[in-house]
Design a protein around this motif. Structure first.
Motif, mmCIF file in Angstrom:
data_model
loop_
_atom_site.group_PDB
_atom_site.id
_atom_site.type_symbol
_atom_site.label_atom_id
_atom_site.label_comp_id
_atom_site.label_asym_id
_atom_site.label_seq_id
_atom_site.Cartn_x
_atom_site.Cartn_y
_atom_site.Cartn_z
ATOM 1 N N VAL A 123 0.758 -1.325 0.032
ATOM 2 C CA VAL A 123 -0.010 -0.069 0.048
ATOM 3 C C VAL A 123 0.966 1.163 -0.050
ATOM 4 C CG1 VAL A 123 -1.880 1.132 1.278
ATOM 5 C CG2 VAL A 123 -1.818 -1.169 0.999
ATOM 6 N N ALA A 124 1.997 1.362 0.715
ATOM 7 C CA ALA A 124 2.866 2.367 0.580
ATOM 8 C C ALA A 124 3.506 2.657 -0.551
ATOM 9 C CB ALA A 124 3.995 2.158 1.963
ATOM 10 N N ALA A 125 3.807 1.424 -1.196
ATOM 11 C CA ALA A 125 4.442 1.598 -2.775
ATOM 12 C C ALA A 125 3.579 2.371 -3.406
ATOM 13 C CB ALA A 125 5.002 0.144 -3.148
ATOM 14 N N VAL A 126 2.263 1.759 -3.619
ATOM 15 C CA VAL A 126 1.383 2.097 -4.433
ATOM 16 C C VAL A 126 1.028 3.693 -4.117
ATOM 17 C CG1 VAL A 126 -1.311 2.305 -5.091
ATOM 18 C CG2 VAL A 126 -0.017 0.078 -4.882
ATOM 19 N N THR A 127 1.004 4.124 -2.926
ATOM 20 C CA THR A 127 0.720 5.434 -2.367
ATOM 21 C C THR A 127 2.017 6.267 -3.001
ATOM 22 O OG1 THR A 127 -0.471 4.840 -0.678
ATOM 23 C CG2 THR A 127 0.297 7.006 -0.620
ATOM 24 N N LEU A 128 3.266 5.964 -2.887
ATOM 25 C CA LEU A 128 4.337 6.460 -3.392
ATOM 26 C C LEU A 128 4.399 6.718 -4.873
ATOM 27 C CD1 LEU A 128 6.852 8.085 -2.481
ATOM 28 C CD2 LEU A 128 8.265 5.817 -2.690
ATOM 29 N N ALA A 129 3.865 5.786 -5.568
ATOM 30 C CA ALA A 129 3.637 5.711 -7.049
ATOM 31 C C ALA A 129 2.567 7.089 -7.481
ATOM 32 C CB ALA A 129 3.376 4.482 -7.760
ATOM 33 N N TRP A 130 1.563 6.838 -6.572
ATOM 34 C CA TRP A 130 0.581 7.743 -6.878
ATOM 35 C C TRP A 130 1.049 9.210 -6.557
ATOM 36 C CZ3 TRP A 130 -3.760 8.902 -9.121
ATOM 37 C CH2 TRP A 130 -4.596 9.974 -8.755
ATOM 38 N N ALA A 131 2.079 9.344 -5.536
ATOM 39 C CA ALA A 131 2.581 10.759 -5.272
ATOM 40 C C ALA A 131 3.361 11.338 -6.413
ATOM 41 C CB ALA A 131 3.434 10.509 -4.180
ATOM 42 N N GLY A 132 4.135 9.921 -7.051
ATOM 43 C CA GLY A 132 5.043 10.323 -8.157
ATOM 44 C C GLY A 132 4.278 10.961 -9.217
ATOM 45 N N SER A 133 3.121 10.082 -9.561
ATOM 46 C CA SER A 133 2.082 10.471 -10.807
ATOM 47 C C SER A 133 1.714 11.850 -10.483
ATOM 48 C CB SER A 133 0.918 9.544 -10.642
ATOM 49 O OG SER A 133 1.300 8.163 -10.931
#
Length: 168
Positions: free
Chosen positions: A90-100
């Protein structure tokens, strides 16, 4: 340093021109860019800046939340009965979302992108609220509820930015 085309200019001149955006000596358009909203910047440009600022702030918040979740995945997972690797995902997905979000903010933001981010934030508020109320009231459930309120604040900010774009 008065040359802007770089042809035949010394290396020192090219470095200065690259640093100041290629403006000729005496040209103050570069430094005025940031205060131009007070001096006749187009309304559309101001709205683009507001949308970009909103997306950058959301990206920063998401990145920070992802790092905090990753650091505390063990204790949070234990409290929610979820394996730590799931929370790391979940943290990795949230970080990817932040990058987007950061990429969207770096480009010329458009209404559709901000509206899409706002929609994702509204869904996140609902999911976080369900998660907070799915367990006994304690410090962790209140923390999750606080995060839902913060994400909701971003959705409201995005709605206000979109409203200002629509009205002008």
């Amino acid at each position: 340093m008065g040359r802007t085309d770089g042809a035949g200019a010394a290396d020192g001149e090219q470095a200065v021109e690259a640093r100041d955006g290629g403006a000729a000596e005496g040209d103050t358009s570069g430094p005025r860019l940031y205060c131009a909203h007070r001096h006749g910047m187009a309304a559309g440009t101001r709205r683009m800046i507001r949308m970009g600022r909103c997306l950058r702030a959301d990206a920063l918040y998401c990145a920070l939340a992802a790092v905090i979740l990753a650091v505390f995945a063990g204790p949070v997972g234990e409290a929610f009965g979820v394996p730590a690797p799931v929370l790391l995902g979940v943290a990795a997905v949230t970080l990817a979302w932040a990058g987007s979000l950061a990429v969207l903010a770096a480009r010329r933001p458009v209404r559709g992108a901000v509206a899409g981010v706002m929609t994702v934030n509204v869904v996140a508020v609902a999911a976080l609220s369900v998660l907070a109320f799915s367990r006994p009231v304690d410090a962790l459930s209140l923390l999750v509820l606080a995060v839902a309120v913060e994400v909701g604040a971003f959705a409201v900010w995005q709605a206000l930015v979109l409203r200002s774009v629509r009205l002008h």
